[in-house]
Write an enzyme that holds these catalytic residues in place. Sequence first.
Site, PDB file in Angstrom:
ATOM      1  N   GLY A  44       0.801  -1.224   0.000  1.00  0.00           N
ATOM      2  CA  GLY A  44       0.000   0.000   0.000  1.00  0.00           C
ATOM      3  C   GLY A  44       0.834   1.274   0.000  1.00  0.00           C
ATOM      4  O   GLY A  44       0.342   2.346  -0.326  1.00  0.00           O
ATOM      5  N   CYS A  75      -4.190 -10.495  -2.697  1.00  0.00           N
ATOM      6  CA  CYS A  75      -3.829  -9.129  -2.324  1.00  0.00           C
ATOM      7  C   CYS A  75      -4.562  -8.169  -3.254  1.00  0.00           C
ATOM      8  O   CYS A  75      -4.359  -8.214  -4.473  1.00  0.00           O
ATOM      9  CB  CYS A  75      -2.320  -8.962  -2.472  1.00  0.00           C
ATOM     10  SG  CYS A  75      -1.755  -7.270  -2.192  1.00  0.00           S
ATOM     11  N   ASN A  76      -5.402  -7.316  -2.680  1.00  0.00           N
ATOM     12  CA  ASN A  76      -6.133  -6.337  -3.491  1.00  0.00           C
ATOM     13  C   ASN A  76      -5.195  -5.283  -4.082  1.00  0.00           C
ATOM     14  O   ASN A  76      -5.370  -4.855  -5.227  1.00  0.00           O
ATOM     15  CB  ASN A  76      -7.167  -5.592  -2.638  1.00  0.00           C
ATOM     16  CG  ASN A  76      -8.274  -6.487  -2.136  1.00  0.00           C
ATOM     17  OD1 ASN A  76      -9.361  -6.516  -2.680  1.00  0.00           O
ATOM     18  ND2 ASN A  76      -8.008  -7.239  -1.073  1.00  0.00           N
ATOM     19  N   THR A  77      -4.224  -4.869  -3.297  1.00  0.00           N
ATOM     20  CA  THR A  77      -3.325  -3.795  -3.723  1.00  0.00           C
ATOM     21  C   THR A  77      -2.562  -4.209  -4.982  1.00  0.00           C
ATOM     22  O   THR A  77      -2.311  -3.393  -5.870  1.00  0.00           O
ATOM     23  CB  THR A  77      -2.349  -3.438  -2.577  1.00  0.00           C
ATOM     24  OG1 THR A  77      -3.099  -3.322  -1.371  1.00  0.00           O
ATOM     25  CG2 THR A  77      -1.619  -2.140  -2.844  1.00  0.00           C
ATOM     26  N   CYS A 188      -8.900  -5.353   1.694  1.00  0.00           N
ATOM     27  CA  CYS A 188      -7.495  -5.719   1.929  1.00  0.00           C
ATOM     28  C   CYS A 188      -7.555  -7.026   2.697  1.00  0.00           C
ATOM     29  O   CYS A 188      -8.293  -7.144   3.687  1.00  0.00           O
ATOM     30  CB  CYS A 188      -6.780  -4.651   2.754  1.00  0.00           C
ATOM     31  SG  CYS A 188      -5.154  -5.183   3.352  1.00  0.00           S
ATOM     32  N   THR A 189      -6.795  -8.005   2.233  1.00  0.00           N
ATOM     33  CA  THR A 189      -6.912  -9.339   2.824  1.00  0.00           C
ATOM     34  C   THR A 189      -6.380  -9.400   4.254  1.00  0.00           C
ATOM     35  O   THR A 189      -6.652 -10.368   4.973  1.00  0.00           O
ATOM     36  CB  THR A 189      -6.187 -10.371   1.940  1.00  0.00           C
ATOM     37  OG1 THR A 189      -4.837  -9.931   1.737  1.00  0.00           O
ATOM     38  CG2 THR A 189      -6.883 -10.529   0.605  1.00  0.00           C
TER      39      THR A 189
HETATM   40  N1  DGL Z   1      -2.999  -7.689   1.806  1.00  0.00           N
HETATM   41  C1  DGL Z   1      -2.889  -6.603   0.896  1.00  0.00           C
HETATM   42  C2  DGL Z   1      -4.228  -6.298   0.215  1.00  0.00           C
HETATM   43  O1  DGL Z   1      -5.118  -7.124   0.125  1.00  0.00           O
HETATM   44  C3  DGL Z   1      -2.261  -5.294   1.281  1.00  0.00           C
HETATM   45  C4  DGL Z   1      -1.355  -5.038   2.369  1.00  0.00           C
HETATM   46  C5  DGL Z   1      -0.192  -4.148   1.939  1.00  0.00           C
HETATM   47  O2  DGL Z   1      -0.288  -2.902   1.984  1.00  0.00           O
HETATM   48  O3  DGL Z   1       0.823  -4.754   1.572  1.00  0.00           O
HETATM   49  O4  DGL Z   1      -4.411  -5.227  -0.293  1.00  0.00           O
END
Ligand code: DGL
Length: 264
Positions: A44, A75-77, A188-189
């Site tokens: 992020g 991971c959404n990001t 965000c997961t």
């Molecule tokens: N787990 C990640 C997501 O789903 C993001 C966490 C990060 O900032 O690395 O977006």
Amino acid sequence: MPHVPTILVFDSGLGGLTVFREIVKARPDAIYTYVADDAFFPYGHHTEGEIIARVVPLIGDLIAQHAPDLVVIACNTASTLVMEHLRAAYTVPFVGTVPAIKPACAISKTKRVSVLGTKGTVKREYTKTLIRDFAQGCDVTLVGAENLASLAEAALRGQSVSDASIAAEIAPCFLDGAAPTDTVVLACTHYPLLMEQLTRLAPWPVDWIDPAPAIARRVTALLGPAIDAPAPPPARIAFTSGRQPGPVLARGLEPFFGSTLPAA
Ligand code: DGL
């Protein structure tokens, strides 16, 4: 003999475990490797160019190393940026994780929905397009959390995380008035790792939408349902930093991996 698939689950850190555990429920027979790109965490805080340049070749290396039948980008990001690059570069099937805006807007009664993600995810064109296409008349508020993924990671690593720090990150999701927010997308997961705190610290009850069960359904749609096969080897975990989990983190990982923690 039916084929037992190998599944690679990838995230910037440990948040993808919230997706991993749902996939394991759906395909307990599969062989799993979980890779946390902790050397580059948090995604992020990186630019779009930096994430593409990091993730695309790294996934290529992981495919060469583990020969998976399917890769889940938990991971959404990353997924809101890299899926088309990955599909163009590699032939293995991919499943991404993107903000669950469509199901959230479909269930909201007040028609006021918040999307809680990293600063990167809420800025993405991809996320804005999902809102344009699937808001279904809802008023959608994008909330970019500065540190919530790091707080979730710290909690899993056994560090103390104050309620006040979590409450401050989620506060902008809650808009009151005639039509108060009733649905929050966990985009965000990492955030479902904090589910107990999120529900307890919310100013009023809302539906929290976790996409993990839908991702598991997508995996079984691509690979088919579980097959009757001998128990697979234990799932493995690898950190791109090369670090091995210490005893405290190993305890935090137990609900996901059991008491033995084989490195990948
Ligand atoms: N787990 C990640 C997501 O789903 C993001 C966490 C990060 O900032 O690395 O977006």
